[in-house]
Write an enzyme that holds these catalytic residues in place. Sequence first.
Site, mmCIF file in Angstrom:
data_model
loop_
_atom_site.group_PDB
_atom_site.id
_atom_site.type_symbol
_atom_site.label_atom_id
_atom_site.label_comp_id
_atom_site.label_asym_id
_atom_site.label_seq_id
_atom_site.Cartn_x
_atom_site.Cartn_y
_atom_site.Cartn_z
ATOM 1 N N GLY A 108 21.548 28.845 45.696
ATOM 2 C CA GLY A 108 22.252 29.638 46.738
ATOM 3 C C GLY A 108 22.251 29.076 48.073
ATOM 4 N N GLY A 141 21.156 26.552 40.217
ATOM 5 C CA GLY A 141 20.145 27.022 38.975
ATOM 6 C C GLY A 141 20.602 26.313 37.474
#
Length: 401
Positions: free
Chosen positions: A382, A359
Amino acid sequence: MQITELSLANQRVLLRVDFNVPMDEDGFITDDSRIQAALPTITYLIEQQAKIILVSHLGRPKKDKMGKFDKLKFSLGAVAAHLSELVASSVLFADDCLGAEVEEIISELQAGEILLLENVRFYPEEEAGDKVFAEKLAQLADIYINDAFGAAHREHASTCTVADFFDNQHKAFGFLMKKEVESGKKLLQQPKNQFVAIIGGAKVSDKILLLRSLLEKVETIVIGGAMAFTFIKAQGGNVGKSLVEDDKIELALSLLSEAKSLGVRILLPVDALAADSFDNDSPFELCDSANINNERMGLDIGQQSQDLFAAAIEDAKTIFWNGPMGVFEFENFAQGTAAIAEAVVRATQNGAFSLVGGGDSVAALQQMGKADEVSFISTGGGAMLELIENGNLVGVAAIGN
Ligand code: AMP
């Protein structure tokens, strides 16, 4: 099966998307990139005249004392309204994801029309990967397509278990998922030679597994961000008030010695911008990264570190970047991350394959307007990290190609 090999006309297609978008307190979508990323697959299904049933999660809804979910905060209703502005088809919304009403809407769905089901996580069975629940979802459709790369590392009912109820002729990846998985696998197939990983961000503890697996795959690891201070302290440096995980010092030392025995070069910052407090307007000084005044904290890498890191990056043929070099959200401490972004862009222009995942490094690149200048930006932080750590993902294996 590839999505393009499926006969989709008039078929009920259950499309798992990742519409887990950030919203403000008024329920207004603040960033729709995840919806945008799913559009190629949705548009293709419209063109193919499929009956499109979208299923997604939003946030992590928990029941309150009354046993109810906060529907205002976690409903996908606002997403349905937003989606209807982006596609050339009507978008219906069902305020559940199972049940008689949902089945009735689906039975009346026209070819090319879209139905978005309510947040699948309103059922705890979703996160439990429950088989009975997954089978009920599967019964809504003839074909299952997974385009939710951001959730592909979760062994949940709608990302994984549901795929067991479709044979290989009736399930496929969406275009986003395919591109993400191919890019991640391409990265893993690159030779170790001239492969540089850049790892930054706040905590070593979040990235231990990643660092361990990278030791097997890369020639050089550049470590920046707050996590570098745990390594610097482990080597006897004085890092002042910088963010350090004291309980990870031993681990940092063992990673350094493992790197040495595998012949992997680890580059740590040699200088730092050290501030009085965690504040953009705090006074700061440039100092040796291993000799920071006890009253100061390192919030960015200095010029020498930028040059050292950029030289390694520009020599690379393969680059993986996760995590900022400093507190890039503060203008005064964004220069280190910007310099690294520029080096990654230059290496890419010279032919390197560069993949940015996670991110905050993606946010940093976007902030600098350089998102289009690297080879691939992953939408699923992730999931991409887990793909790199393990070489595969549960949601990918469930589709089986
Ligand atoms: P992560 O989610 O682990 O990639 O961490 C990203 C966060 O780390 C960002 O919000 C950065 O502001 C923060 N960060 C990076 N460098 C530092 C630093 N030197 N001190 C404190 N926070 C940092």
